[in-house]
Design a protein around this motif. Structure first.
Motif, PDB file in Angstrom:
ATOM      1  N   ALA A 169      69.855  75.622   8.553  1.00 10.41           N
ATOM      2  CA  ALA A 169      70.502  74.505   7.860  1.00 10.41           C
ATOM      3  C   ALA A 169      71.733  74.006   8.612  1.00 10.41           C
ATOM      4  CB  ALA A 169      70.873  74.915   6.438  1.00 10.41           C
ATOM      5  N   LEU A 170      72.433  74.903   9.302  1.00 10.97           N
ATOM      6  CA  LEU A 170      73.572  74.483  10.113  1.00 10.97           C
ATOM      7  C   LEU A 170      73.109  73.676  11.328  1.00 10.97           C
ATOM      8  CD1 LEU A 170      75.702  77.745   9.985  1.00 10.97           C
ATOM      9  CD2 LEU A 170      76.317  75.540   8.980  1.00 10.97           C
ATOM     10  N   ASP A 171      72.020  74.113  11.952  1.00 17.88           N
ATOM     11  CA  ASP A 171      71.515  73.418  13.133  1.00 17.88           C
ATOM     12  C   ASP A 171      70.837  72.096  12.787  1.00 17.88           C
ATOM     13  OD1 ASP A 171      72.431  75.406  14.796  1.00 17.88           O
ATOM     14  OD2 ASP A 171      70.492  76.418  15.007  1.00 17.88           O
ATOM     15  N   PHE A 172      70.226  72.010  11.597  1.00 17.26           N
ATOM     16  CA  PHE A 172      69.489  70.815  11.183  1.00 17.26           C
ATOM     17  C   PHE A 172      69.947  70.398   9.784  1.00 17.26           C
ATOM     18  CE2 PHE A 172      66.809  72.731  14.372  1.00 17.26           C
ATOM     19  CZ  PHE A 172      66.266  71.655  15.059  1.00 17.26           C
ATOM     20  N   PRO A 173      71.146  69.834   9.667  1.00 16.31           N
ATOM     21  CA  PRO A 173      71.645  69.482   8.332  1.00 16.31           C
ATOM     22  C   PRO A 173      70.816  68.418   7.622  1.00 16.31           C
ATOM     23  CG  PRO A 173      73.077  68.624  10.069  1.00 16.31           C
ATOM     24  CD  PRO A 173      72.125  69.564  10.729  1.00 16.31           C
ATOM     25  N   GLU A 174      70.022  67.632   8.374  1.00 11.80           N
ATOM     26  CA  GLU A 174      69.161  66.627   7.740  1.00 11.80           C
ATOM     27  C   GLU A 174      67.828  67.201   7.267  1.00 11.80           C
ATOM     28  OE1 GLU A 174      68.970  62.724   9.876  1.00 11.80           O
ATOM     29  OE2 GLU A 174      70.169  63.814  11.346  1.00 11.80           O
ATOM     30  N   LEU A 175      67.503  68.414   7.682  1.00 10.14           N
ATOM     31  CA  LEU A 175      66.227  69.018   7.322  1.00 10.14           C
ATOM     32  C   LEU A 175      66.249  69.478   5.872  1.00 10.14           C
ATOM     33  CD1 LEU A 175      63.424  70.170   8.228  1.00 10.14           C
ATOM     34  CD2 LEU A 175      64.657  72.296   8.770  1.00 10.14           C
ATOM     35  N   VAL A 176      65.278  69.030   5.094  1.00  6.93           N
ATOM     36  CA  VAL A 176      65.115  69.507   3.721  1.00  6.93           C
ATOM     37  C   VAL A 176      64.312  70.809   3.769  1.00  6.93           C
ATOM     38  CG1 VAL A 176      64.145  69.005   1.454  1.00  6.93           C
ATOM     39  CG2 VAL A 176      65.227  67.178   2.789  1.00  6.93           C
ATOM     40  N   ILE A 177      64.853  71.866   3.190  1.00  4.65           N
ATOM     41  CA  ILE A 177      64.241  73.197   3.229  1.00  4.65           C
ATOM     42  C   ILE A 177      63.975  73.652   1.800  1.00  4.65           C
ATOM     43  CG2 ILE A 177      64.479  75.577   4.038  1.00  4.65           C
ATOM     44  CD1 ILE A 177      66.647  74.570   5.985  1.00  4.65           C
ATOM     45  N   VAL A 178      62.755  74.095   1.559  1.00  3.94           N
ATOM     46  CA  VAL A 178      62.385  74.649   0.252  1.00  3.94           C
ATOM     47  C   VAL A 178      61.983  76.103   0.466  1.00  3.94           C
ATOM     48  CG1 VAL A 178      60.911  74.472  -1.774  1.00  3.94           C
ATOM     49  CG2 VAL A 178      61.610  72.396  -0.562  1.00  3.94           C
ATOM     50  N   CYS A 179      62.741  77.013  -0.129  1.00 10.86           N
ATOM     51  CA  CYS A 179      62.574  78.449   0.092  1.00 10.86           C
ATOM     52  C   CYS A 179      61.860  79.066  -1.101  1.00 10.86           C
ATOM     53  CB  CYS A 179      63.938  79.108   0.279  1.00 10.86           C
ATOM     54  SG  CYS A 179      64.860  78.451   1.690  1.00 10.86           S
ATOM     55  N   GLY A 180      60.631  79.525  -0.891  1.00 10.98           N
ATOM     56  CA  GLY A 180      59.829  80.077  -1.962  1.00 10.98           C
ATOM     57  C   GLY A 180      60.033  81.563  -2.158  1.00 10.98           C
ATOM     58  N   HIS A 181      59.735  82.023  -3.362  1.00 12.67           N
ATOM     59  CA  HIS A 181      59.742  83.442  -3.738  1.00 12.67           C
ATOM     60  C   HIS A 181      61.145  83.963  -4.027  1.00 12.67           C
ATOM     61  CE1 HIS A 181      55.681  82.930  -2.601  1.00 12.67           C
ATOM     62  NE2 HIS A 181      55.462  84.019  -1.893  1.00 12.67           N
ATOM     63  N   VAL A 182      62.083  83.112  -4.306  1.00 12.28           N
ATOM     64  CA  VAL A 182      63.427  83.346  -4.862  1.00 12.28           C
ATOM     65  C   VAL A 182      64.350  84.210  -4.005  1.00 12.28           C
ATOM     66  CG1 VAL A 182      62.466  83.105  -7.204  1.00 12.28           C
ATOM     67  CG2 VAL A 182      63.041  85.387  -6.362  1.00 12.28           C
ATOM     68  N   GLY A 183      63.837  84.843  -2.961  1.00 13.02           N
ATOM     69  CA  GLY A 183      64.704  85.591  -2.061  1.00 13.02           C
ATOM     70  C   GLY A 183      64.957  87.034  -2.432  1.00 13.02           C
ATOM     71  N   TYR A 184      64.360  87.526  -3.509  1.00 10.44           N
ATOM     72  CA  TYR A 184      64.587  88.908  -3.921  1.00 10.44           C
ATOM     73  C   TYR A 184      64.191  89.875  -2.802  1.00 10.44           C
ATOM     74  CZ  TYR A 184      64.323  93.210  -6.588  1.00 10.44           C
ATOM     75  OH  TYR A 184      64.512  94.497  -7.028  1.00 10.44           O
ATOM     76  N   PRO A 185      64.985  90.906  -2.508  1.00  7.99           N
ATOM     77  CA  PRO A 185      66.184  91.395  -3.218  1.00  7.99           C
ATOM     78  C   PRO A 185      67.492  90.766  -2.751  1.00  7.99           C
ATOM     79  CG  PRO A 185      65.610  92.931  -1.503  1.00  7.99           C
ATOM     80  CD  PRO A 185      64.581  91.843  -1.432  1.00  7.99           C
ATOM     81  N   TRP A 186      67.398  89.645  -2.052  1.00  7.60           N
ATOM     82  CA  TRP A 186      68.592  88.965  -1.544  1.00  7.60           C
ATOM     83  C   TRP A 186      68.810  87.645  -2.290  1.00  7.60           C
ATOM     84  CZ3 TRP A 186      64.689  89.967   2.469  1.00  7.60           C
ATOM     85  CH2 TRP A 186      64.797  91.261   3.008  1.00  7.60           C
ATOM     86  N   THR A 187      68.545  87.657  -3.598  1.00 10.48           N
ATOM     87  CA  THR A 187      68.634  86.409  -4.366  1.00 10.48           C
ATOM     88  C   THR A 187      70.048  85.845  -4.373  1.00 10.48           C
ATOM     89  OG1 THR A 187      66.856  87.264  -5.768  1.00 10.48           O
ATOM     90  CG2 THR A 187      68.034  85.316  -6.548  1.00 10.48           C
ATOM     91  N   GLU A 188      71.052  86.709  -4.429  1.00 12.47           N
ATOM     92  CA  GLU A 188      72.422  86.203  -4.389  1.00 12.47           C
ATOM     93  C   GLU A 188      72.702  85.495  -3.067  1.00 12.47           C
ATOM     94  OE1 GLU A 188      75.371  89.049  -5.352  1.00 12.47           O
ATOM     95  OE2 GLU A 188      74.728  89.274  -7.435  1.00 12.47           O
ATOM     96  N   GLU A 189      72.179  86.030  -1.974  1.00 14.48           N
ATOM     97  CA  GLU A 189      72.293  85.344  -0.683  1.00 14.48           C
ATOM     98  C   GLU A 189      71.615  83.977  -0.739  1.00 14.48           C
ATOM     99  OE1 GLU A 189      70.909  87.407   2.728  1.00 14.48           O
ATOM    100  OE2 GLU A 189      72.098  89.214   2.364  1.00 14.48           O
TER     101      GLU A 189
END
Length: 277
Positions: A169-189
Motif C-alpha cells: 500500500a505504501l508503494d502503490f497508494p492508488e492500488l485498491v486492495i481487498v484482503c480476504g479471510h480477516v487476517g487471523y491471528p493477526w486481525t489487529e494488524e
C-alpha cells in the motif's frame, strides 16, 4: 442485495488437490466425486438471499490450474445477472500475466485480480506482483488477496498484513486492495493497516458471522471501519446461509449493515456497475 466478494465454484481438480486435505476434514470429508453444475452455487446464494457473487479463478506455480479463467468466464456468461469473475494469472510469466489480466477485464468483464500468496509461496511484496499492481491501477480494478493463516496445508507467513500489505500500500497508494479471510491471528494488524491506508479493505470470507474476531466487529462499528469491511463467504467451504447466520446479533447500525453486505462492494469494485447494467 447482498454481494459475496469471495466465492468459488469448485472444479474436481480444486476439490481433489492434496493441499485441501485439511478443508476436507473440516467438512467431514464429504467432497463430491464429479464436477458440479453452476446451478448448485446459485441455489446456495438463493437460499441466503445473496443476489450477486464474485467467482474466483485459482492458479499456482508449475502449471497448477485449479479453477481456470475460461471456466469462470463460462459460468459468468451463464448467469451474468448473478456472477462476475476475479481473474487469476501465472506469476512466473510477468508479461503474459499482465496481458491475461488486461484481456479478462476488457474482454470478459472480470472485475478484479485475485492472487493467493500461499499457493505461490511468494508474499505480495515480491517483485513478481509489481507489474500486476500497476496494471490493476490502470484498469481500475482491485487486487484481491488472502491474509492470515492458511487453512490448507501450506505455510502461513505470506499472509502477514504487516509487513506485506502495509508495504504494498505504501508503494502503490492508488492500488485498491481487498484482503480476504480477516487476517487471523493477526486481525489487529489487518485492522491497523486498513485504518492507515485509504485503499485497503477487509473481507470476511472463511469466517462465519458468529466466528468473526471481536476486534473486527468493533472496527465495523466505527466510522472508518463501516466503509472498510465487505462480506465474503469462501463458498463452498462455507455455505451462504451458514456464513450469514447471526448477522442480527452483530449490533450493526442500518447504515453499517448496508455497507457491509453490499454498499462497500459496489464502491470498491467499481466495474460491478458496468457488468450489472
Amino acid at each position: 442485495m447482498t454481494i459475496d466478494v469471495w466465492m468459488q465454484h469448485p472444479t474436481q481438480r480444486f476439490l481433489d488437490n492434496d493441499m485441501l486435505a485439511s478443508l476436507r476434514r473440516w467438512t467431514g470429508d464429504a467432497m463430491p466425486a464429479q464436477d458440479l453444475p453452476i446451478d448448485l452455487t446459485i441455489a446456495s446464494m438463493d437460499a441466503a438471499g445473496v443476489g450477486f457473487g464474485l467467482l474466483s479463478a485459482w492458479r499456482g506455480p508449475n502449471g497448477l490450474d485449479l479453477v481456470s479463467n475460461d471456466e469462470v468466464a463460462t459460468w459468468v456468461r451463464s448467469h451474468p445477472d448473478r456472477l462476475a469473475g476475479l481473474a487469476t494469472v501465472d506469476l512466473d510469466r510477468p508479461m503474459a500475466a499482465v496481458r491475461e489480466l488486461r484481456r479478462r477485464v476488457r474482454d470478459d468483464g472480470f472485475v478484479g485480480l485475485r492472487v493467493v500468496p500461499w499457493l505461490w509461496r511468494l508474499p505480495p511484496t515480491d517483485r513478481h506482483y509489481y507489474p500486476l499492481f500497476a496494471e490493476c491501477v490502470e484498469l481500475g480494478v482491485p487486487f484481491c488477496t488472502q491474509v492470515g493463516h492458511t487453512g490448507p496445508l501450506r505455510p502461513s507467513e505470506t499472509g502477514r498484513p504487516i509487513p506485506y500489505i502495509d508495504e504494498v500500500a505504501l508503494d502503490f497508494p492508488e492500488l485498491v486492495i481487498v484482503c480476504g479471510h480477516v487476517g487471523y491471528p493477526w486481525t489487529e494488524e489487518m485492522v491497523a493497516v486498513a485504518r492507515k491506508h485509504q485503499n485497503v479493505h477487509i473481507d470476511t470470507s472463511a469466517y462465519t458471522t458468529k466466528r468473526l474476531p471481536p476486534e473486527l466487529t468493533a472496527f465495523m462499528k466505527t466510522r472508518t471501519g463501516q466503509r472498510k469491511v465487505l462480506f465474503g463467504s469462501n463458498y463452498p467451504m462455507i455455505g451462504h446461509t451458514h456464513a450469514l447466520d447471526g448477522l442480527d446479533d452483530l449490533g450493526l447500525s442500518d447504515a453499517a449493515r448496508h455497507d457491509y453486505l453490499h454498499g462497500n462492494a459496489e464502491r470498491v469494485f467499481t466495474r460491478l456497475g458496468q457488468v450489472r447494467s
